[in-house]
Design an enzyme around this catalytic site. Sequence first.
Site, PDB file in Angstrom:
ATOM      1  N   TYR A  17     -22.875  -3.728 -13.104  1.00 18.52           N
ATOM      2  CA  TYR A  17     -21.620  -3.044 -12.777  1.00 18.52           C
ATOM      3  C   TYR A  17     -21.455  -2.930 -11.260  1.00 18.52           C
ATOM      4  CZ  TYR A  17     -21.016  -1.762 -17.699  1.00 18.52           C
ATOM      5  OH  TYR A  17     -20.832  -1.802 -19.070  1.00 18.52           O
ATOM      6  N   GLU A  18     -20.209  -2.830 -10.846  1.00 16.43           N
ATOM      7  CA  GLU A  18     -19.826  -2.940  -9.442  1.00 16.43           C
ATOM      8  C   GLU A  18     -20.523  -1.950  -8.517  1.00 16.43           C
ATOM      9  OE1 GLU A  18     -15.648  -2.595  -6.949  1.00 16.43           O
ATOM     10  OE2 GLU A  18     -15.610  -3.344  -9.015  1.00 16.43           O
ATOM     11  N   ALA A  19     -20.790  -0.733  -8.991  1.00 13.68           N
ATOM     12  CA  ALA A  19     -21.374   0.291  -8.133  1.00 13.68           C
ATOM     13  C   ALA A  19     -22.859   0.072  -7.853  1.00 13.68           C
ATOM     14  CB  ALA A  19     -21.170   1.678  -8.738  1.00 13.68           C
ATOM     15  N   GLY A  65     -13.513  -4.900  -6.773  1.00 15.52           N
ATOM     16  CA  GLY A  65     -14.294  -6.119  -6.600  1.00 15.52           C
ATOM     17  C   GLY A  65     -13.729  -7.323  -7.320  1.00 15.52           C
TER      18      GLY A  65
END
Length: 258
Positions: free
Chosen positions: A51-53, A131
Amino acid sequence: MAETYRRTEMMTIAAARALRNEDICFVGIGLPSAAANLARLTHAPGITLVYEAGPIASKPDVLPLSIGDGELCDTALTTVSVPEMFRYWLQGGRMTVGFVGGAQIDRFANLNTTVIGPYAKPRARLPGGGGAPEIGSACGEIFIIMGQSRRSFVAQLDFITSMGHGEGGDHRARLGLATKGPTRLVTDLCIFEPDPRTKEMTVTAIHPGITRAEIAESTGWPVRFAATVAETPSPTAHELEVLRDLHARTARAHGQSA
């Protein structure tokens, strides 16, 4: 008698089936996350969800509300910083699949998640790209999941947030992009794949009970059908059970009704 299911369930299940056990998947929140986790809980237990984080190899018990949901870090193998996630993991070409959604899509699978209407004075301002532009260019291939209607499947985007196949044909290659771009678009009506030459998204499978006329009426451009169009296999009882349990657990965790 076959078990009944909702169109959104058919869409999520059809999208989940596209993922492989060996994939390293950069996952978007919402429908992409539901499909990716369904794959993990059924036929692809070895899939790596990112995931992006920064969470890598997350195995959430409930679906996350955002990329910053603590559930993702709590169940991840490790969590890295956002700069490392993008520069080393994503832009380093380590993601086999990016799984995203969007507010608008065109016939070459370009996506808009920025504004509806003119940019300076939009009718609606959307969450933005996050993103997604980098996902579209750096992941090995892109899977897209979206509900299908003329409001979302449009002839011309109000804003291009994430490049799909651009103007079609070899546009990605001319821009220096070595990745495949969108290879599958799953909706609540059917499955699209890009034409090998033109890269226009073309219907290759239709979900049970859906007609070609319904697909055409829900698309903002003259939709093309492949020479041979399959019927999407109906959800199995196991797929439905796992998906419904996942949504029920998520609803309970967030104090919502299932």
